[in-house]
Design a protein around this motif. Sequence first.
Motif: not given
Lengths: 161, 78
Positions: B1-26
């Motif tokens: 099994m290639p190492a690439e396939a073993a990488k877990p999925c993660t919940l990215v794009g979570r908001l910082p402490a003081e989110p802006t409109q750009a943070d939401l879009e990104i």
Amino acid sequence: MTRLARTFNFATPFGGLVGVVILVAIVGLLIFAAGGLGFRFDPFDSAERRADQAESTAAAATSDASARGIEAAGERDTAARVDVVVRQIAAADRAVFSLTSDARIAIDAKDPLDPDRARRLRDVDQQLCAARPAICPDYSPTTHDAGGGGEALHPGRPPAG
Amino acid sequence: MPAEAAKPCTLVGRLPAEPTQADLEIGYAVRGAEILACDARRGVAVDVHQAEHDDVDAWLKSLAPRPPLWRRALGLGR
């Protein structure tokens, strides 16, 4: 024979030993001569066993070579699949990186997000992390606020290549 | 099994402490890209797993003696 009997007294222990040696030599010569004519003296069937062993060794070698060939083809196939995936992910990263640049310079980029909306989004993320902690590496069940700092947001990775 | 396939999925794009409109879009875009990457890795894992099974089947088939001509002619090859 009379001369031989006169030379060696077969009745003595030494003469008997010589007689046995001569007998064994004659029998050995007869077996050797019979082997030359195509007869095989093989009372324990060792030739058959050797043939079976050679056959099984050859079969194992053939099987092993076949497995190695299949394995090598599989490795090439896997490498090709991974290459496709890496290119797809790189394309997605490039798209996100481009959007990130535009989003950072948009007119309302610095406008703060509505606090209620931000709270709702954090709550959802928190529920998702609680449901499956493996997707949130920095998640701990005691943390109720996912927005602990700027590192919580993972911006687009720089494009590869 | 290639190492690439073993990488877990993660919940990215979570908001910082003081989110802006750009943070939401990104965050929105980053999360979409992560879905793509995660699905691609999942696809590799599934494909490689299936290919390994196919390889084992092919190997076992190569070990089996070839059936006689009359069986193959009658379609009783296996």
